[in-house]
Design an enzyme around this catalytic site. Structure first.
Site: not given
Ligand SMILES: *[C@@H]1O[C@H](CO)[C@@H](O)[C@H](O)[C@H]1NC(C)=O
Ligand SMILES: *[C@@H]1O[C@H](CO)[C@@H](O)[C@H](O)[C@H]1NC(C)=O
Ligand SMILES: *[C@@H]1O[C@H](CO)[C@@H](O)[C@H](O)[C@H]1NC(C)=O
Ligand SMILES: *[C@@H]1O[C@H](CO)[C@@H](O)[C@H](O)[C@H]1NC(C)=O
Ligand SMILES: *[C@@H]1O[C@H](CO)[C@@H](O)[C@H](O)[C@H]1NC(C)=O
Ligand SMILES: *[C@@H]1O[C@H](CO)[C@@H](O)[C@H](O)[C@H]1NC(C)=O
Ligand SMILES: *[C@@H]1O[C@H](CO)[C@@H](O)[C@H](O)[C@H]1NC(C)=O
Ligand SMILES: *[C@@H]1O[C@H](CO)[C@@H](O)[C@H](O)[C@H]1NC(C)=O
Ligand SMILES: *[C@@H]1O[C@H](CO)[C@@H](O)[C@H](O)[C@H]1NC(C)=O
Ligand SMILES: *[C@@H]1O[C@H](CO)[C@@H](O)[C@H](O)[C@H]1NC(C)=O
Ligand SMILES: *[C@@H]1O[C@H](CO)[C@@H](O)[C@H](O)[C@H]1NC(C)=O
Length: 826
Positions: A525, A527-530, A532, A547, A643
């Protein structure tokens, strides 16, 4: 237009002619255009760039890693130049022979991807023949801050190139550009150009601001300057190939305090320089356009045209203003005053008189010292009615701001925490800081074993010889141990119900795999730099968000640990709760409550979801503000989110807003003295400029980002949209221009039209404006923001009630209004 084309063709010729004309009798300085990390030469923007792998005899390069990005994203025109770079982990010298004299030196930075080097994290200094140009410089941070005004390396991609320009007076034959990486870090460079400049460029007498017309001459021997701004006022952008010195002239509208105060005028026929030497000073294109005071249909124009610029305090600035009278062909028509930082720089100023005619370009230089603690430079032009002019008007064609070096230094004085006591590697200091609040010596003993294992796992972590910190303290272990010591969590509690586990539950990898169907991609659901985020279902049917950090990402590990530490201490209705985590087999997995309605952003734009009503939006703002207020004040130290953005505000099934993603969070003021950041964290478009400049993190940085969120909610557009015209790319700047004119409603989300109380939007805009104040200390606290937002909601609810009757008979979308009224009544 014809002219532009002609300039393009002839520009190369101009350069040659200009240099021959101005450099007779002296040793001729060479022109250099270097494509770093490349072999052979390429043509970009009408210039030949020589690869530094096969340089000519006048250039030497000492070392460095040759980098090439085969997946270069960006404009293919610039690909030959920017897809290559030289990366350095040790000092790298570029030496240029035959560089004596004055020149503009430009350094190009495009953080491409190459192997394991994340160029966003680079940190380095640059010294030019002893003059410090930048110190502990992070390109990514500067790009985040200035994204609107950078050259884009491609159409609508959000990849930007940072070009820094310096004016150097080189008194010996060679120029050495020394690139020095920070201890344990690295740096990079994509291209270097050196363009010789006529000696008369900066020798004219300058007017000291506030010096009552006193002249002084600018002695640039042993001093350098950095170009801060260069604008073609009232005109369009001038590209490097249209300028004989390859300068770029930007748009001024984004810097105007009130855009309506000045209107654009132009006359492209028969413009000349008032002095023959000035062709190198500015291209004629600059003089062909101008901004004059708008006709406001009032008898007298009693206002200023004002421009505002961010600058570094405590430096001297050379402000060069370019003028050319384009409309009047006699004197006494336009007489004005020039103010720089609210002091009179010139009065009784009549461009026609100064140049002796119409359509004649000239410039004036002013010298101003920006005092400590002030980081803005105002330039204002307004009527000088005392002078007895026929009309009240002012005019400006171009503007340049140069920062003068001070004691051999051009770098930010405050940049990246240069205090004496942080010579240690900064990662240590950060760790020390994060740990400080919770660490105790007792825990250290218990941890030594973990530390040993951990050090083996963590590659390349130079720990240095810090005396105020013990190597290898990691918050993750502290959480485990602290928690176990208290007995409130741990294996003995593994079967306990979720609600009783105060801090969270440790999941087995098997449980996680079961819940996510072995990390099935169809359940992703986010996706980021870290890594999924998966939607998962636990055995008891509870929906969760899982996460899973990418185990290869160093940064991910840091953020993972921070987040566990933060979340385990925090419980609040408006913060996404962490249910537990899993760190088996070097996995980094966090388990959260599932937020059925996803991110706030997905309900604002870019999806097919139905638009949120104004009332819902206000409620979401209030929820998010409550969460942040709790973060800032709920614990003794206070926590800064760092952030805040609409993708970190999540909505549950009832549209209750909760703040998420504490990966970047830091505890507050206790860190103030020791805290140093390796690289500026945050997101494009939301970053607080003051935080970037001062490197002091306060909760007021969150307030700034929250202000941007407020504008995003009312305008329903991306905070950075590179496909829009330049002055609209950055939402914060664009919306603030409308807000200052009290016409935020002009740019309101069209989906809201007619369905909101105008007074509530007005107040809402005022709150957002306050949040975006330049100086943190002028911004409200989260508590104040919250209070005002609640008031705005009340105003709107009252309006909904009062309008319910008419609206239902008159408008479509009435169901929405009615349900809102019912909600309001209940
Ligand atoms: C650069 O190109 C030349 C000729 O094409 C070649 O001989 C040389 O090996 C190349 N150098 C590098 C470092 O690739
Ligand atoms: C780079 O240049 C500086 C100044 O000329 C000099 O002190 C230094 O030793 C040089 N470094 C290298 C690696 O050549
Ligand atoms: C190197 O510099 C000298 C003068 O400093 C100049 O005459 C010569 O043309 C330059 N060589 C190249 C290849 O640019
Ligand atoms: C560097 O930062 C930019 C902008 O924040 C981002 O788009 C890009 O993915 C980052 N690159 C890496 C390698 O993290
Ligand atoms: C801009 O982005 C859109 C989709 O995001 C893409 O289809 C289009 O080709 C891009 N245009 C340029 C000039 O890059
Ligand atoms: C400053 O210099 C200008 C010429 O550059 C001259 O016209 C003017 O009189 C000078 N002003 C003073 C106060 O010396
Ligand atoms: C500029 O300053 C240097 C010393 O810093 C001095 O030697 C030189 O004569 C000065 N030039 C002028 C024109 O005053
Ligand atoms: C531009 O200036 C020329 C020369 O003074 C004049 O003849 C012409 O009318 C001007 N054009 C405009 C549009 O003002
Ligand atoms: C023009 O340039 C020449 C040589 O660079 C210089 O001697 C002269 O003083 C300059 N004139 C003006 C008005 O700046
Ligand atoms: C223009 O700005 C100056 C400096 O800030 C100020 O003193 C002056 O009152 C302003 N003039 C008008 C008409 O607002
Ligand atoms: C200059 O005046 C503006 C308003 O005209 C004000 O906002 C700003 O703070 C003033 N700056 C200084 C340094 O006093």
């Amino acid at each position: 237009m014809m002219k532009v084309v002609a300039m393009e063709v002839l520009s190369l010729l101009f350069v040659v002619v200009a240099f021959m004309y101005f450099r007779t009798g002296e040793a001729e300085a060479n022109t250099f255009a270097i494509n770093c990390g490349a072999n052979g030469s390429v043509n970009v923007e009408g210039r030949r760039w020589v690869g530094d792998l096969a340089p000519d005899s006048n250039i030497t390069v000492t070392s460095g890693i040759v980098a090439y990005d085969s997946n270069f994203i960006g404009d293919s025109t610039y690909a030959p130049l920017y897809s290559t770079a030289r990366i350095f982990t040790d000092t790298l010298n570029y030496t240029f022979k035959g560089a004596q004299g004055n020149s503009f030196v430009r350094l190009h930075f495009d953080p491409i991807s190459f192997l394991n080097y994340n160029l966003n994290n680079s940190l380095f200094s640059i010294v030019a023949n002893g003059l410090k140009l930048v110190s502990r410089f992070n390109v990514h941070g500067e790009i985040l801050l200035k994204s609107t005004y950078l050259q884009k390396s491609g159409g609508n991609s959000s990849s930007f190139v940072l070009i820094k320009e310096y004016f150097l007076n080189v008194d010996i034959d060679i120029l050495v550009l020394e690139f020095i990486p920070d201890k344990g870090s690295f740096g990079f460079i994509n291209a270097i150009e050196i363009a010789p400049v006529v000696d008369s460029m900066f020798v004219n007498s300058v007017n000291k601001v506030g010096g009552n017309g006193a002249n002084s001459s600018l002695n640039l021997s042993k001093r350098g300057m950095e170009t801060m701004y260069r604008l073609n006022v009232g005109g369009s952008e001038i590209k490097p190939f249209e300028d004989e010195l390859w300068r770029m002239w930007g748009l001024d509208s984004g810097y105007m305090v009130t855009a309506d105060a000045g209107s654009e005028i132009k006359n492209s026929s028969t413009i000349t320089y008032s002095s023959t030497n000035e062709s190198a000073v500015a291209p004629l294109l600059v003089y062909e356009t101008a901004r004059a005071m708008s006709n406001t249909e009032v008898l007298e124009k009693r206002f200023n045209m004002s421009w505002k610029f961010q600058v570094d305090p405590e430096f001297e600035y050379l402000i060069r203003l370019h003028f050319c009278e384009l409309e009047f062909d006699k004197a006494n028509q336009r007489i004005f005053r020039i103010y720089i930082n609210n002091q009179t720089a010139a009065d009784n100023f009549d461009v026609f008189v100064q140049t002796g005619g119409k359509n004649r370009g000239f410039y004036q230089d002013y010298l101003d010292v920006v005092s400590p603690k002030i980081n803005t430079l105002w330039i204002q032009l307004g009527p000088d009615t005392a002078a007895g002019a026929a009309g009240t008007d002012a005019l400006l064609n171009g503007l340049e701001i140069f920062k003068l070096s001070k004691n051999g230094n051009l770098a930010h004085i405050e940049s990246y925490g240069q205090t004496k006591d942080n010579k240690n590697s900064e990662s240590l200091i950060i760790w020390a800081g994060i740990v400080a609040g919770i660490a105790s010596i007792a825990i250290l003993g218990a941890l030594l074993l973990f530390i040993f294992c951990f050090c083996k796992r963590k590659r390349n972590n130079k720990l240095g010889d810090a005396k105020n910190s013990s190597p290898g303290w990691r918050p993750l272990f502290l959480v485990h141990s602290a928690v176990k010591a208290k007995g409130s969590l741990g294996s003995q509690n593994r079967n306990g119900s979720l609600s009783t586990a105060r801090v969270g539950r440790i999941f087995t990898l098997a449980e996680i795999k079961g819940a996510t169907n072995n990390f099935d991609d169809s359940l992703v659901i986010g996706v980021g730099g870290f890594g999924k985020v998966f939607k998962g279902e636990m055995e008891d049917g509870t929906l969760v968000a899982i996460k899973r950090a990418n185990p290869l990402s160093e940064q991910g590990l840091t953020e993972f640990e921070t987040e566990i530490e933060m979340l385990s201490r925090l419980r609040h209705r408006h913060l996404v709760s962490m249910i537990g985590f899993c760190d088996e087999e070097s996995e980094m997995i966090l388990v959260y409550e599932y937020m059925a309605n996803g991110t706030l952003r997905s309900h604002l734009f870019g999806t097919d979801l139905p638009p949120l009503t104004w009332k819902k939006r206000l409620e979401v703002c209030i929820g998010a503000a409550r969460g942040l207020h709790y973060l800032h004040t709920g614990s003794e130290q206070g926590i800064i989110h760092r952030d805040v953005k609409t993708t970190n505000i999540l909505l549950d099934e009832d549209f209750v807003a909760k703040m998420a993603d504490f990966g970047l969070s830091k505890t507050g003021p206790a860190l103030e003295h020791t805290h140093v950041s390796t690289a500026v964290k945050g997101s494009f478009g939301y970053l607080d400029p003051e935080y970037f400049r001062r490197q002091q993190l306060t909760e007021k940085s969150d307030i700034y980002s929250f202000g941007v969120v407020l504008f995003e909610i009312v305008c329903a557009r991306a905070v950075i949209n590179p496909s829009l015209p330049k002055d609209q790319i950055n939402l914060a700047e664009w919306a603030m221009r409308w807000q200052r004119q009290r016409s935020l409603e002009t740019i309101i989300d069209p989906q809201l039209k007619g369905k909101y109380c105008p007074e509530s939007v007005k107040r809402f805009g005022e709150i957002a404006e306050k949040c975006l104040a330049d100086e943190g200390k002028c911004r409200p606290t989260m508590g104040e923001v919250l209070w005002h937002l609640e008031y705005v909601l009340q105003i709107h609810e009252a309006w909904l009630l009062a309008n319910s009757g008419e609206n239902s008979s008159r408008r479509q979308g009435l169901e929405e209004t009615e349900t809102e009224v019912q909600e309001a009544e209940s």
